[in-house]
Write a protein that holds these residues in place. Structure first.
Motif, mmCIF file in Angstrom:
data_model
loop_
_atom_site.group_PDB
_atom_site.id
_atom_site.type_symbol
_atom_site.label_atom_id
_atom_site.label_comp_id
_atom_site.label_asym_id
_atom_site.label_seq_id
_atom_site.Cartn_x
_atom_site.Cartn_y
_atom_site.Cartn_z
ATOM 1 N N VAL B 15 0.746 -1.106 0.022
ATOM 2 C CA VAL B 15 -0.060 -0.074 -0.009
ATOM 3 C C VAL B 15 1.040 1.247 0.029
ATOM 4 O O VAL B 15 1.688 1.425 0.848
ATOM 5 C CB VAL B 15 -0.836 0.041 1.252
ATOM 6 N N VAL B 16 0.820 2.220 -1.093
ATOM 7 C CA VAL B 16 1.439 3.344 -1.042
ATOM 8 C C VAL B 16 1.033 4.502 -0.662
ATOM 9 O O VAL B 16 1.422 5.286 -0.044
ATOM 10 C CB VAL B 16 2.004 3.189 -2.660
ATOM 11 N N VAL B 17 -0.372 4.515 -1.016
ATOM 12 C CA VAL B 17 -1.180 5.605 -0.394
ATOM 13 C C VAL B 17 -2.281 4.873 0.293
ATOM 14 O O VAL B 17 -2.933 4.129 -0.549
ATOM 15 C CB VAL B 17 -1.558 6.369 -1.580
ATOM 16 N N ASN B 36 11.106 10.686 1.643
ATOM 17 C CA ASN B 36 11.103 9.937 0.553
ATOM 18 C C ASN B 36 10.296 8.831 0.690
ATOM 19 O O ASN B 36 10.244 7.925 1.736
ATOM 20 C CB ASN B 36 12.570 9.280 0.073
ATOM 21 N N GLY B 37 9.472 8.258 -0.476
ATOM 22 C CA GLY B 37 8.778 7.171 -0.367
ATOM 23 C C GLY B 37 7.289 7.340 0.432
ATOM 24 O O GLY B 37 6.849 6.334 0.500
ATOM 25 N N ALA B 38 7.283 8.712 0.863
ATOM 26 C CA ALA B 38 5.996 8.735 1.536
ATOM 27 C C ALA B 38 4.584 8.622 0.837
ATOM 28 O O ALA B 38 3.458 8.272 1.319
ATOM 29 C CB ALA B 38 5.790 10.019 2.282
ATOM 30 N N GLY B 39 4.844 8.614 -0.575
ATOM 31 C CA GLY B 39 3.453 8.644 -1.473
ATOM 32 C C GLY B 39 3.002 9.954 -1.903
ATOM 33 O O GLY B 39 2.168 9.832 -2.526
ATOM 34 N N LYS B 40 3.971 10.880 -1.876
ATOM 35 C CA LYS B 40 3.552 12.223 -2.356
ATOM 36 C C LYS B 40 3.571 12.356 -3.941
ATOM 37 O O LYS B 40 2.352 12.666 -4.333
ATOM 38 C CB LYS B 40 4.793 13.142 -1.979
ATOM 39 N N SER B 41 4.356 11.684 -4.415
ATOM 40 C CA SER B 41 4.205 11.610 -5.830
ATOM 41 C C SER B 41 3.048 10.853 -6.585
ATOM 42 O O SER B 41 2.244 11.163 -7.575
ATOM 43 C CB SER B 41 5.526 11.237 -6.739
ATOM 44 N N THR B 42 2.957 9.752 -5.722
ATOM 45 C CA THR B 42 1.737 8.773 -6.299
ATOM 46 C C THR B 42 0.431 9.547 -5.986
ATOM 47 O O THR B 42 -0.427 9.522 -6.927
ATOM 48 C CB THR B 42 1.936 7.661 -5.467
ATOM 49 N N LEU B 43 0.326 10.464 -4.987
ATOM 50 C CA LEU B 43 -1.052 10.986 -4.491
ATOM 51 C C LEU B 43 -1.313 12.060 -5.691
ATOM 52 O O LEU B 43 -2.127 12.475 -6.115
ATOM 53 C CB LEU B 43 -0.864 11.708 -3.266
HETATM 54 N N1 ADP Z 1 5.061 2.008 -10.165
HETATM 55 C C1 ADP Z 1 5.233 1.497 -9.061
HETATM 56 N N2 ADP Z 1 5.237 0.304 -8.588
HETATM 57 C C2 ADP Z 1 5.716 -0.132 -7.464
HETATM 58 N N3 ADP Z 1 5.865 0.821 -6.438
HETATM 59 C C3 ADP Z 1 5.901 2.017 -6.615
HETATM 60 C C4 ADP Z 1 5.571 2.513 -7.933
HETATM 61 N N4 ADP Z 1 5.750 3.918 -7.761
HETATM 62 C C5 ADP Z 1 5.791 4.081 -6.454
HETATM 63 N N5 ADP Z 1 6.169 3.119 -5.764
HETATM 64 C C6 ADP Z 1 6.536 2.921 -4.252
HETATM 65 O O1 ADP Z 1 5.683 3.674 -3.842
HETATM 66 C C7 ADP Z 1 6.314 4.505 -2.611
HETATM 67 C C8 ADP Z 1 5.922 5.863 -2.949
HETATM 68 O O2 ADP Z 1 6.395 6.340 -3.865
HETATM 69 P P1 ADP Z 1 6.414 7.995 -4.183
HETATM 70 O O3 ADP Z 1 5.017 8.312 -4.348
HETATM 71 O O4 ADP Z 1 7.100 8.247 -5.359
HETATM 72 O O5 ADP Z 1 7.080 8.731 -2.866
HETATM 73 P P2 ADP Z 1 7.615 10.232 -2.638
HETATM 74 O O6 ADP Z 1 6.973 11.041 -4.151
HETATM 75 O O7 ADP Z 1 6.804 10.630 -1.537
HETATM 76 O O8 ADP Z 1 8.946 10.217 -2.333
HETATM 77 C C9 ADP Z 1 7.556 4.202 -2.570
HETATM 78 O O9 ADP Z 1 7.882 3.115 -1.985
HETATM 79 C C10 ADP Z 1 7.816 3.551 -4.105
HETATM 80 O O10 ADP Z 1 8.896 2.671 -4.184
#
Ligand code: ADP
Ligand code: MG
Lengths: 318, 248
Positions: B15-17, B36-43
């Motif tokens: 679970v990333v977000v 880093n890896g908090a899920g900011k970009s994903t959100l």
């Molecule tokens: N396409 C993907 N497949 C698998 N894991 C992913 C993918 N994109 C991001 N992640 C994981 O999701 C987590 C959050 O990523 P991200 O949103 O980029 O973090 P942030 O921007 O806060 O640094 C990370 O642990 C990353 O490894």
């Protein structure tokens, strides 16, 4: 931009040369003087051949450009993506299973095979972990190798090696009136692709870039691949494969004027036509009155230019 | 207004977000911060419809992003923009007009393009190819493209990457102007909490896929809140009217 008319004139000059030379037993002077024999040769053989050269060159070069944008790789083109070999396998299949099938049906089957092969190529790419630019054509060449091995095996079993040979080596010497007209369809399809030039350029910038602009990325890719598959199938069936064309021409144009397809597509088409015309003329005069097939000339010239581009691009990509 | 309700993103079983709900009001700058890896970009990419949510709903001005085309309402700039194509800066920026012009550039579009180039100080580089630019110059070209798209909502993921101190400050001032003068709603992922505190109206802090704190900079810039976000001791100092987080 003055470059476009100059390029067009250059292609016309090459086309005129192509009309006037050849092993027809008639000198240019005799041809120009007219007469029934001359007119027949001109209309039945020389003119179709010249048209075929232009149509093939232009449409395969543009097909190469579209492949490069879609695969986002400089070295992708129908002959480095399994497309050509798949089209050949398609032709073979339809010849075996439905020998009397009408031309259009044969083309559709070959296109469907070409499309499936290219999709397989793109699917393989997604699974290759290391995406160095050079891995991409390697994957395509290996895939093409496997497919053509299957084709050879089948062709050998059913005594069709000669037909297969015709599809895999480009040769314009057999082009006659009534046997090349399908290539106009290739040009029409190429023209249709130009309508989506901006979308292809955006797709070349990546899925996210295109999506952000409200472009349906998957649809653009599907459209582009379908065009490339159909054009390839048409060329493979009428002329045979012409290696490197779709690779060299777009790359040289890109070095000069970049990858904005809307701007560069006319140059890619013209330069593609010029390149094939020049190679064919060379093949006809080098060992006159014998002919060296255009595919061979292109292979020698092309691999040289390809190597040059590789070194240059390699230095750039770092 | 961006309404995020119960949004999750899973990759396989990770679970990333994780069940995020928050409403971002219209106008102003919202900074998203976190380790880093908090899920900011994903959100951010889910709001920007580049990635679909595994669960929940995101609506912009009441319209679900999953079902409504929104290239004229919302634009997004991703964190990594790996580019193979050779486009000139001007061609790239011109693509910002694609959603409204569909490739047929009007005089109005041309004016937009020139303005975006000028805002980012790119006039002198307009005819240069992207592969002939430095990372920071390329980054500015990408921001110019988004600016040129001229949408009410603008999402930027770490736009200060590759920028030197001066260009980073110019970029943040530009973002401020976009919010204040052009009335845009900006959501920006920032790496540096101090930059966020200086320029943003609101800060949303994420950790492990969840929002752990949100509010005005004053509410986030406390040792206690920062410890909860970053899991480390951080001192907050006041210099003039600015607050500075100092990790130790
Ligand atoms: N396409 C993907 N497949 C698998 N894991 C992913 C993918 N994109 C991001 N992640 C994981 O999701 C987590 C959050 O990523 P991200 O949103 O980029 O973090 P942030 O921007 O806060 O640094 C990370 O642990 C990353 O490894
Ligand atoms: Mg990120």
């Amino acid at each position: 931009m003055r470059l476009l008319p100059i390029s067009a004139l250059f292609v016309l000059a090459l086309a005129a040369t192509s009309l006037l030379i050849g092993a027809g037993g008639l000198s240019p002077a005799e041809l120009l003087a007219g007469g029934d024999e001359g007119r027949l040769l001109l209309l039945a053989s020389r003119l179709p051949r010249t048209f075929a050269l232009i149509l093939t060159g232009a449409s395969m070069a543009v097909a190469g450009m579209i492949m490069q944008l879609i695969a986002r790789n400089r070295f992708a083109e129908p002959s480095t993506a399994g497309t050509v070999e798949s089209a050949g396998l398609g032709m073979l299949t339809v010849t075996l299973l439905a020998p009397g099938a009408p031309v259009l049906l044969r083309m559709l089957v070959a296109s469907a095979f070409a499309l499936a092969g290219t999709c397989l190529f793109l699917a393989l790419l997604r699974r290759v972990p290391l995406r160095s630019p050079l891995v991409v054509p390697l994957v395509g060449l290996i895939l093409g190798g496997v497919i053509s091995a299957i084709s050879s095996f089948i062709a050998y079993r059913y005594d069709l090696l000669q037909s297969l040979g015709a599809w895999t080596t480009g040769d314009f010497s057999a082009v006659l009136r009534g046997r090349y007209e399908m290539l106009w369809l290739a040009l029409a399809l190429t023209g249709l692709a130009c309508v989506a030039a901006n979308r292809f350029t955006a797709a070349g910038m990546g899925r996210d870039f295109a999506t952000n602009l409200g472009i349906d990325y998957r649809r653009v890719v599907a459209f582009g691949l379908s065009i490339v598959a159909m054009v390839t199938a048409l060329v493979v069936a009428t002329i045979g494969m012409i290696p490197f064309l779709g690779l060299i021409v777009p790359n040289i144009v890109s070095l000069i004027m970049g990858d904005n397809m809307r701007r560069s597509v006319p140059y890619v088409a013209l330069f593609g036509a010029a390149f094939v015309l020049a190679c064919d003329i060379l093949g006809r005069v080098l060992r006159y009155p014998f002919e060296i097939p255009v595919g061979t000339v292109m292979g020698v010239l092309g691999s040289g230019i390809f190597l040059f581009l590789l070194l240059r691009r390699g230095a750039r990509a770092g | 207004m961006i309404e995020i309700s119960g949004v999750s993103k899973r990759y396989d079983e990770t679970v990333v977000v994780d069940d995020v709900s928050i409403t971002l009001p219209r106008a102003g700058i919202t900074a998203v911060v976190g380790p880093n890896g908090a899920g900011k970009s994903t959100l951010l990419t889910m709001i920007g419809r580049l990635v679909s949510a595994s669960a929940g709903r995101i609506a912009v001005d009441g319209l679900d992003v999953a079902t409504t085309p929104g290239a004229r309402r919302l634009s997004i700039l991703r964190q990594d923009n790996h580019i193979v194509s050779r486009l000139t800066v001007r061609d790239l920026v011109a693509f910002g007009r694609y959603p409204s012009s569909k490739g047929r550039l009007t005089r109005d579009d041309a004016a937009h393009i020139e303005r975006a180039l000028a805002y980012l100080g790119l006039e002198a580089l307009a005819e240069r190819f992207l592969d002939e630019l430095s990372g920071g110059q390329r980054q500015r070209a990408h921001v110019a493209t988004v600016l040129c798209q001229d949408t009410d909502y603008v999402l930027l993921d770490e736009p200060l990457n590759n920028l030197d101190m001066k260009h980073a400050r110019d970029m943040m001032r530009l973002v401020r102007r976009m919010a204040d003068e052009l009335g845009k709603t900006i959501v920006i992922v920032l790496h540096d909490i101090n930059v966020a505190a200086t320029y943003a109206d609101r800060i949303v802090a994420m950790r492990d896929g969840r929002i752990v704190r949100s509010g005005p900079p004053e509410a986030i810039m406390t040792s206690q809140a920062l410890a909860a976000i970053y899991d480390m001791e951080i001192e907050v100092a006041r210099i003039g009217d600015r607050m500075l987080a100092i990790p130790y």
